[in-house]
Design an enzyme around this catalytic site. Sequence first.
Site, PDB file in Angstrom:
ATOM      1  N   ARG A   8     -26.197  -0.044   5.814  1.00 20.29           N
ATOM      2  CA  ARG A   8     -26.073  -1.497   5.764  1.00 20.29           C
ATOM      3  C   ARG A   8     -26.792  -2.195   6.920  1.00 20.29           C
ATOM      4  NH1 ARG A   8     -20.933  -3.444   2.968  1.00 20.29           N
ATOM      5  NH2 ARG A   8     -21.544  -2.524   0.985  1.00 20.29           N
ATOM      6  N   GLU A  37     -20.550  -3.711   9.305  1.00 17.77           N
ATOM      7  CA  GLU A  37     -21.468  -2.860  10.065  1.00 17.77           C
ATOM      8  C   GLU A  37     -22.640  -3.655  10.637  1.00 17.77           C
ATOM      9  OE1 GLU A  37     -20.132  -2.069   7.112  1.00 17.77           O
ATOM     10  OE2 GLU A  37     -18.990  -0.242   7.550  1.00 17.77           O
ATOM     11  N   LYS A  64       0.856  -1.190   0.000  1.00 17.02           N
ATOM     12  CA  LYS A  64       0.000   0.000   0.000  1.00 17.02           C
ATOM     13  C   LYS A  64       0.894   1.244   0.000  1.00 17.02           C
ATOM     14  CE  LYS A  64      -4.290   1.572   2.126  1.00 17.02           C
ATOM     15  NZ  LYS A  64      -5.491   1.183   2.849  1.00 17.02           N
TER      16      LYS A  64
HETATM   17  C1  LIG Z   1     -19.393  -0.642   3.978  1.00 22.21           C
HETATM   18  C2  LIG Z   1     -18.150   0.183   4.125  1.00 22.21           C
HETATM   19  N1  LIG Z   1     -17.611   0.355   5.348  1.00 22.21           N
HETATM   20  C3  LIG Z   1     -16.498   1.089   5.501  1.00 22.21           C
HETATM   21  C4  LIG Z   1     -15.909   1.656   4.416  1.00 22.21           C
HETATM   22  C5  LIG Z   1     -14.689   2.545   4.604  1.00 22.21           C
HETATM   23  N2  LIG Z   1     -13.524   1.984   3.953  1.00 22.21           N
HETATM   24  C6  LIG Z   1     -13.139   2.370   2.742  1.00 22.21           C
HETATM   25  S1  LIG Z   1     -11.773   1.611   2.201  1.00 22.21           S
HETATM   26  C7  LIG Z   1     -11.680   0.720   3.613  1.00 22.21           C
HETATM   27  C8  LIG Z   1     -10.558  -0.248   3.792  1.00 22.21           C
HETATM   28  C9  LIG Z   1     -10.490  -1.182   2.646  1.00 22.21           C
HETATM   29  O1  LIG Z   1      -9.403  -2.024   2.803  1.00 22.21           O
HETATM   30  P1  LIG Z   1      -8.971  -2.917   1.592  1.00 22.21           P
HETATM   31  O2  LIG Z   1     -10.165  -3.508   0.957  1.00 22.21           O
HETATM   32  O3  LIG Z   1      -7.954  -3.860   2.084  1.00 22.21           O
HETATM   33  O4  LIG Z   1      -8.371  -1.908   0.547  1.00 22.21           O
HETATM   34  P2  LIG Z   1      -6.993  -1.086   0.642  1.00 22.21           P
HETATM   35  O5  LIG Z   1      -7.368   0.292   1.047  1.00 22.21           O
HETATM   36  O6  LIG Z   1      -6.098  -1.762   1.604  1.00 22.21           O
HETATM   37  O7  LIG Z   1      -6.472  -1.120  -0.742  1.00 22.21           O
HETATM   38  C10 LIG Z   1     -12.706   1.042   4.488  1.00 22.21           C
HETATM   39  C11 LIG Z   1     -12.891   0.469   5.834  1.00 22.21           C
HETATM   40  C12 LIG Z   1     -16.518   1.470   3.162  1.00 22.21           C
HETATM   41  N3  LIG Z   1     -16.064   2.036   2.047  1.00 22.21           N
HETATM   42  N4  LIG Z   1     -17.618   0.721   3.041  1.00 22.21           N
END
Ligand SMILES: Cc1ncc(C[n+]2csc(CCOP(=O)(O)OP(=O)(O)O)c2C)c(N)n1
Length: 625
Positions: free
Chosen positions: A395, A367, A281
């Site tokens: 959600r 959630e 990342k």
């Molecule tokens: C339902 C929901 N909850 C929380 C989020 C906030 N959120 C956006 S990206 C993320 C982390 C995603 O992690 P990952 O899938 O591993 O992607 P990375 O950023 O590591 O590439 C979160 C918690 C969201 N977009 N949707």
Amino acid sequence: MDILNNIKQPDDLKLLLQNQLLQLAEEIRKLIIDVAAENGGHLASSLGVVELTIALYKVFDFPTDKIIWDVGHQAYAHKILTGRRDKFHTLRKKGGITGFPKITESKYDAFGTGHASTSISAALGMACARDIDRQTYKVVAVIGDGALTGGEAFEALNNAGALKKDIVIILNDNEMSISKNVGALSRYLDKIRSAPEYTKVKKDVGTLLQHLPKVGDRVYKTASLLKDSIKNVLVAGNLFEEMGLSYIGPVDGNDMPKLIEVLQGINNMQGPVLLHVITKKGKGYMPAEKKPDKFHGIGRFDIQTGESLGKISNIPTYTQIFSEMLLKMAEVDKDIVAVTAAMPGGTGLTPFSQKYPERFFDVGIAEEHALTMAAGLAAAGKKPFVALYSTFAQRGYDQILHDICLQNLPVTICLDRAGIVGEDGPTHHGVFDYSFLRNIPGILMMAPKDENELRRMMYTAAGCKSPAVIRYPRGQACGVNLDAGVQTVDIGKAEIITESAGDTVIIAVGTMVHPARKAAQRLSDEGIACSVVNARFIKPMDENMFAELGRTKRFILTVEENVLAGGFGSAVLEILSRNDAMPPKIKCMGLPDQFICQGARSELLQENNLTAEGIISVIRENSIK
Ligand SMILES: Cc1ncc(C[n+]2csc(CCOP(=O)(O)OP(=O)(O)O)c2C)c(N)n1
Ligand SMILES: CC(=O)[C@@H](O)[C@H](O)COP(=O)(O)O
Ligand SMILES: [Mg+2]
């Protein structure tokens, strides 16, 4: 930008040689960093998948083949390669390129995203439609290790393993959600990653797959058998294989030549395939590699130092006030526990997690689970505070209704980022919560006018023996002085802010109370006297006060930062009609029945008249002389 400037459409990169593809990756990276430094955005996630994106475009034929980016915050390279390079400087700005894939923005955006964990479900749906139509295109879902913690992703894997449709799932594992990824699945991925002998053998299998003829051929079957036997020897019970998917990996997802090789092999496979790639990342920008959480979603920053360039202010955010107040209350009340769904930083729960690790639960991007788990905690005597962004709480509607409210359990749901959030746009605005929560029997729903009132509402909720919701916006609070001691608010009682003998009253709620007060002050200079009421409660409302206002005033104006459909103003209308107290004129200000675009929060509030000036103009037009 020698190479990038010559990519007019993604097919152009198919002709490039390996060294040109590597240079292309560097050019894309530079553009992403330059634009994110200026506009803000999801930098670290997008930098991590530059090689993966190029490799996918090299091997697959999008848009005939379909690609779905989970969450979609990592899709900047995809946007740049698909005809949006020239507009990329408008990223996240009003009228500009959106920060997430959007079906109406490009034919390459096969499916819109923003909320996590939807990609495998959508890919499976497309694969089923494809097969009904006897088509042969490929469907690829790219999902992060964080997004894979979401229940919907598991539901989709379960279904995919049974349906056996041709889909390619790319698990982009960078060991991070926004913060460090959590949960048993994350530990399981660690285990796969750290089995070196397994990695080597499987990589070789990936290479072997690449040279295979089409599916159905004997060689393919032999290789598949070989892969299965390796799996059985080295990783007994590979979760994904047991679920019916072919697991390939882990592969270095920042090694583009290797990725291309493996993807070419996978393109020839049938059935559901999961390719596990390991990426870094923030790759290629040292400050983001070092602090991927800070650079997950960032405002403007200095490229040289990585320092944020946002305005520095002494006024705290609502999130900070929530964070500090919860710590204070938890010190006294040992039953208070805190739950977050993968957003400890964003919701202000990090200090709580450090001070009270045993009373803190980060459940991953889940959630629904967070809410029912809180119900369980409450049923067993705890006082859970669940901090969610309003948009993601959508959600958990049934969990709020069925698990919390129907059983009258004392869970406090703190909805941060409620109202217009700004540049993330329509997927993230939290403008529906008044409407979808106020219809639940027994719910207590409050919205503070400022930071002092947020503290009072939290204190009130902690003393309640029933479910409570508090909603507050993104960003800075009002800068008022904090009371020395915190008092409760009287449940269901509105607050009169300005009392006047005039015919007009503004009933405002939450963030709209201050603009309403400002508007009334300015109007009084013009000789238009208005009263202002801070409703405080969306439910239960101050029925007696509002009915009395209906009987005594000639013009009522309600103002809210929520869609008008079913929102706060509708609730006031219900009270007036129920009490036969309709004044001669009533108007409701709020957000229209449409999805609100992206842009700066202040810009969007202004556009929707949700400012002191907007209120003044509505009152000038409507006040009864
Ligand atoms: C339902 C929901 N909850 C929380 C989020 C906030 N959120 C956006 S990206 C993320 C982390 C995603 O992690 P990952 O899938 O591993 O992607 P990375 O950023 O590591 O590439 C979160 C918690 C969201 N977009 N949707
Ligand atoms: C992609 C996503 O859902 C989050 O990263 C979100 O953009 C965070 O928003 P805040 O910047 O308000 O914390
Ligand atoms: Mg991740």
